[in-house]
Scaffold this active site. Sequence first.
Site, short mmCIF file in Angstrom:
data_model
loop_
_atom_site.label_atom_id
_atom_site.label_comp_id
_atom_site.label_asym_id
_atom_site.label_seq_id
_atom_site.Cartn_x
_atom_site.Cartn_y
_atom_site.Cartn_z
N ASP B 11 53.99 58.27 35.51
CA ASP B 11 53.60 57.71 36.78
C ASP B 11 54.86 57.01 37.32
OD1 ASP B 11 50.98 57.92 36.14
OD2 ASP B 11 50.73 56.11 35.07
N ASP B 130 39.31 59.67 38.57
CA ASP B 130 39.23 58.65 37.93
C ASP B 130 37.80 58.00 37.77
OD1 ASP B 130 42.30 58.36 37.78
OD2 ASP B 130 42.23 57.22 39.56
#
Lengths: 199, 270
Positions: B11, B130
């Site tokens: 990330d 997600d």
Amino acid sequence: MITIIPTVGSNLNSICSALDRLELTWQISEDPKEITNSEKVILPGVGHAETAMAKLKAKGLEETVRSLSQLTLGICLGMQLLFEESEESDEGAMPVRCLSIIPGRVKEIAFKPGMSLPHMGWNQVKPAGNSAHWQAEDVEDYYYFVHGYYCENGPWVKAVTDYVEAIPAIVEYKNFVGMQFHPEKSSTAGLELLRSYLS
Amino acid sequence: MLSKRIIPCLDVKAGTVVKGVNFRQHREVGGILDLARYYTEEGADELVFYDITASAEGRRVTTDWISKLAKVLDIPFCVAGGIRSVEDANEVLRAGADKISVNSPAIKDPDLINRLAKAFGRQCVVVGIDSHWSEEHGYESYRNTGIPELMSKQEKSTFDWLVEVQERGAGEIVLNCMGSDGTKDGYDCKQLAKARSLCGVPLIASGGAGCAEDFYEVFTKTQVDGALAASIFHNKTLRIGALKKYLASRNLPIRKESKWETKQLQTFKA
């Protein structure tokens, strides 16, 4: 000097880096004269066969590639374009005419329940014929594949991979070589294979 | 046989790699190029870089670090974050990424998936989902998960969305199970098994890996093509080399170290 034809490959950075690691000199060119006069040629390919052929035609490179007599390496879609025709055409249309160097066809991998398409990831390659460029035990390794179409079997097949059925992974036909996987994305195994053809 | 992919996820936030717990409290873990090199040497099969704040901040992922990565990496990598148009994707792919992943922008503009697949071929187009489970609504997908204040759910259920993105041209799906993300309690096998049954393209599990057994479990119970993890790799709780050895010993198809690497190592030692 190795000439990389950029016309149908969008991502050339990794191929150039691989050649740098092998300490080979290269250029990127769409100029028929430069291509014809270079020692070896690479035709990388990413995307759609019909679009790719249209781009080659638009640049006037169809005949240039067809008449090459030095070692010429097609990668992924670049390999498939070496064949007669491909099923990867616009929906519902006739198969698209390719470079017609190798007398076989390119077909879509048939979907079977439980499998994922495109064929994507590291798969084991096994020798299926003799090559002047490598020993059988050297080529057997994992390489990175990303494709939904595959080339027809024939005497040109030198190595295969297994994805529900045997899929040609390396082909050789006269001075033309094709790799269905991406050697430039296949870590050390890919680099060593490139060395065996290009050094 | 096609091997199962082990994918460290990096990330990226403001040029460094971070990892949060349950999508919050981001902690810095290191430089992009250093970590990319480290994971390649460890035997990672692929890398994913998520610019986690790009979408929510309304900007595109920057491309300077992508070209640097492309020169260093000899394994495939995917870049995600703030890709809203064919032009955005083109820049990222030209910089050297092998795949681009879209999430929030595809929820807002689903036709983006069709346009990307047409422009670059579906093999380049990854859709990230997600997903979160609630008692009342079942599995729902969310957007802008990088910034808690902007996070919101969309109307379509996770599984409806999963089917739709494939019809639109997704070439791979990363299903991030938010309930298990960062918890190290294992992958959400129930959700992933259901997703697998609806998925004809490669499916990558994400969220919840805490130990080697979790990977074994997700591969055997759900038939996913790859498993993605971050924190356990970043803090070295689990080394990829050891993980792959373990999975291979339990007869899963896993890419082994190339014999060329073994040879090189022997040469160095000699």
